[in-house]
Design an enzyme around this catalytic site. Structure first.
Site, PDB file in Angstrom:
ATOM      1  CB  CYS A  53      -0.897   0.011   1.234  1.00 42.08           C
ATOM      2  SG  CYS A  53      -1.826   1.559   1.418  1.00 42.08           S
ATOM      3  CG  ASP A  60      -2.340  -3.883  -0.641  1.00 41.70           C
ATOM      4  OD1 ASP A  60      -3.061  -4.053   0.352  1.00 41.70           O
ATOM      5  OD2 ASP A  60      -2.008  -2.766  -1.063  1.00 41.70           O
ATOM      6  CB  VAL A  75       6.492 -12.235 -21.980  1.00 41.25           C
ATOM      7  CG1 VAL A  75       5.508 -13.216 -21.353  1.00 41.25           C
ATOM      8  CG2 VAL A  75       7.328 -11.560 -20.908  1.00 41.25           C
ATOM      9  CD  GLU A  76      12.611 -16.165 -19.741  1.00 42.82           C
ATOM     10  OE1 GLU A  76      12.420 -17.336 -19.355  1.00 42.82           O
ATOM     11  OE2 GLU A  76      12.863 -15.212 -18.973  1.00 42.82           O
ATOM     12  CB  SER A  77       7.883 -17.885 -18.267  1.00 43.40           C
ATOM     13  OG  SER A  77       8.874 -18.875 -18.313  1.00 43.40           O
ATOM     14  CG  HIS A  94      -5.529  -3.006  -4.959  1.00 40.28           C
ATOM     15  ND1 HIS A  94      -4.391  -3.225  -4.235  1.00 40.28           N
ATOM     16  CD2 HIS A  94      -6.557  -3.237  -4.116  1.00 40.28           C
ATOM     17  CE1 HIS A  94      -4.709  -3.574  -3.009  1.00 40.28           C
ATOM     18  NE2 HIS A  94      -6.022  -3.586  -2.903  1.00 40.28           N
ATOM     19  CD  GLU A  95      -7.792   1.019  -7.911  1.00 37.08           C
ATOM     20  OE1 GLU A  95      -8.912   1.076  -7.367  1.00 37.08           O
ATOM     21  OE2 GLU A  95      -6.727   1.142  -7.255  1.00 37.08           O
TER      22      GLU A  95
END
Length: 155
Positions: A53, A60, A75-77, A94-95
């Site tokens: 937060c 969070d 994307v390479e994991s 969060h957003e």
């Protein structure tokens, strides 16, 4: 396309790699899509995503689901895992976390389509779910429901 040419520029795969200090410092890597031209969906699920937060510094927690229909790049994991882990000490709402992850992947990969669902656990007694996507999903691709039910508490 030979596997040597696909993986030649990767710097994190196959060795010990430290968790980046921040999402901005994280190096997301991409590889050429060996199935470019074939529409299909890729899903990454991060059920233990954490951030902080930005006001209280308290942790969070979220369950993230990232779906994308690749274009020329994947994307390479491992780099994605390290990037997501870099949010552990990052303060943001969060957003902002959810949408920033989606936008960074779009900027890196230029996928045909991408969506991210951020299913955040309650903060202050209220769960927050955040969703971002780039537009309509391609019609010829099976894209399953993200499968994360709304938060129900202990009931």
């Amino acid at each position: 396309m030979s596997s040597d040419s696909i993986y030649a520029n990767l710097t994190q795969l196959g060795g010990k790699t430290e968790l980046p200090a921040s999402p901005e410092a994280a190096e997301l890597e991409k590889v050429p899509n060996p199935q470019a031209g074939t529409p299909y969906c890729v899903r990454f699920t991060a059920p233990e995503f954490t951030s902080l937060c930005p006001i209280t510094g308290q942790p969070d927690f979220a369950h993230l689901v990232i779906d994308y229909v690749p274009g020329d790049w994947l994307v390479e994991s491992k780099s994605l895992k390290l990037y997501l882990g870099a949010f552990r000490n990052h303060g943001a709402f969060h957003e902002d976390c959810t949408v920033s992850i989606g936008k960074r992947l779009v900027d890196l990969l230029a996928p045909q389509w991408l969506r991210i669902g951020g299913y955040w656990y309650p903060r202050g007694g209220m769960p927050i779910d955040v969703f971002y996507q780039t537009g309509e999903a391609p019609k010829a691709v099976w894209i399953p429901d993200q499968g994360v039910p709304g938060y129900r508490g202990r009931g």
